[in-house]
Design a protein around this motif. Structure first.
Motif, PDB file in Angstrom:
ATOM      1  N   ALA A   1       0.953  -1.355  -0.111  1.00 34.26           N
ATOM      2  CA  ALA A   1       0.096   0.081  -0.003  1.00 34.26           C
ATOM      3  C   ALA A   1       0.962   1.224  -0.066  1.00 34.26           C
ATOM      4  O   ALA A   1       0.503   2.209  -0.607  1.00 34.26           O
ATOM      5  CB  ALA A   1      -0.947  -0.002   1.147  1.00 34.26           C
ATOM      6  N   ASP A   2       1.879   1.326   0.475  1.00 33.77           N
ATOM      7  CA  ASP A   2       3.008   2.365   0.846  1.00 33.77           C
ATOM      8  C   ASP A   2       3.395   2.545  -0.633  1.00 33.77           C
ATOM      9  O   ASP A   2       3.684   3.698  -1.146  1.00 33.77           O
ATOM     10  CB  ASP A   2       4.035   1.954   1.554  1.00 33.77           C
ATOM     11  CG  ASP A   2       3.807   2.097   3.064  1.00 33.77           C
ATOM     12  OD1 ASP A   2       2.547   2.684   3.262  1.00 33.77           O
ATOM     13  OD2 ASP A   2       4.424   1.578   4.052  1.00 33.77           O
ATOM     14  N   MET A   3       3.884   1.647  -1.425  1.00 32.63           N
ATOM     15  CA  MET A   3       4.147   1.782  -2.797  1.00 32.63           C
ATOM     16  C   MET A   3       3.012   2.507  -3.845  1.00 32.63           C
ATOM     17  O   MET A   3       3.441   3.546  -4.438  1.00 32.63           O
ATOM     18  CB  MET A   3       4.669   0.619  -3.400  1.00 32.63           C
ATOM     19  CG  MET A   3       5.971   0.061  -2.901  1.00 32.63           C
ATOM     20  SD  MET A   3       7.458   1.013  -3.313  1.00 32.63           S
ATOM     21  CE  MET A   3       8.864  -0.167  -2.936  1.00 32.63           C
ATOM     22  N   ILE A   4       1.835   1.803  -3.641  1.00 33.53           N
ATOM     23  CA  ILE A   4       0.710   2.334  -4.291  1.00 33.53           C
ATOM     24  C   ILE A   4       0.432   3.754  -4.016  1.00 33.53           C
ATOM     25  O   ILE A   4       0.143   4.873  -4.813  1.00 33.53           O
ATOM     26  CB  ILE A   4      -0.454   1.642  -4.263  1.00 33.53           C
ATOM     27  CG1 ILE A   4      -0.062   0.007  -4.921  1.00 33.53           C
ATOM     28  CG2 ILE A   4      -1.761   2.262  -4.532  1.00 33.53           C
ATOM     29  CD1 ILE A   4      -0.001   0.166  -6.350  1.00 33.53           C
ATOM     30  N   ALA A   5       0.635   4.167  -2.878  1.00 33.23           N
ATOM     31  CA  ALA A   5       0.512   5.530  -2.405  1.00 33.23           C
ATOM     32  C   ALA A   5       1.606   6.692  -2.829  1.00 33.23           C
ATOM     33  O   ALA A   5       0.954   7.753  -3.395  1.00 33.23           O
ATOM     34  CB  ALA A   5       0.696   5.921  -0.715  1.00 33.23           C
TER      35      ALA A   5
END
Length: 180
Positions: free
Chosen positions: A40-44
């Protein structure tokens, strides 16, 4: 090189997109590109980049390459860059990616073949780094092993290339087609 395999009438899925840099570059060459990552951090980060540099037809989503999450037969191409050596089960991940392809669709991957590196790296350095919590699980296959895994899934190899200096890149660039 990847753009030569894409066209503006194609719907494309990228698995393991990280922070979305490649998706931002390739999306203008497609009708739509769904770029996914399990982090989720990469997608953010990818969504922040997209907000700063809007690209028509590009979207980002959290999804795990090892979990069935995509409609079968939906995409003209599935992209997997610097990912397949990091999955837990290569055959399973390839199977899911290929299920997402339309008949005649393409799997395009550039994958580090860690088994081709100096033997000290996969047999000593990586296990030590994993034991210290400094490296993820890494599959240590060679290019021939990756090609075999792709063909075991019923795919036809269209192109196998090495792009590094004098062709010595350990990252195999492979394009394979799903039967019609």
């Amino acid at each position: 090189r990847v753009r030569t395999w894409l066209s503006v009438d194609q719907d494309v899925l990228e698995i393991g997109c990280g922070t979305g840099t490649t998706a931002l570059q390739l999306a203008p060459s497609t009708r739509s590109l769904l770029a996914t990552d399990f982090s989720a951090d990469m997608i953010a980060i990818a969504r922040d980049k997209l907000a700063l540099q809007p690209v028509r037809g590009l979207s980002f989503s959290v999804a795990d390459a090892d979990t069935p999450a995509f409609a079968q037969g939906t995409y003209h191409a599935v992209l997997a860059f610097n990912l397949l050596h990091l999955v837990s089960d290569l055959d399973h991940t390839l199977s899911l990616a290929i299920q997402a392809l339309k008949p005649g669709g393409l799997l395009v991957t550039k994958t580090p073949c860690v088994g081709e590196m100096n033997p000290l790296i996969p047999h000593l350095a990586l296990p030590l780094m994993r034991a210290m919590g400094k490296a993820p699980h890494v599959l240590c296959f060679k290019g021939d092993d990756l090609q075999s895994a792709i063909t075991r899934q019923g795919m036809a190899l269209v192109s196998v290339e090495r792009h590094g200096t004098r062709g010595k890149d350990i990252r195999a660039f492979i394009v394979a087609r799903k039967p019609l």
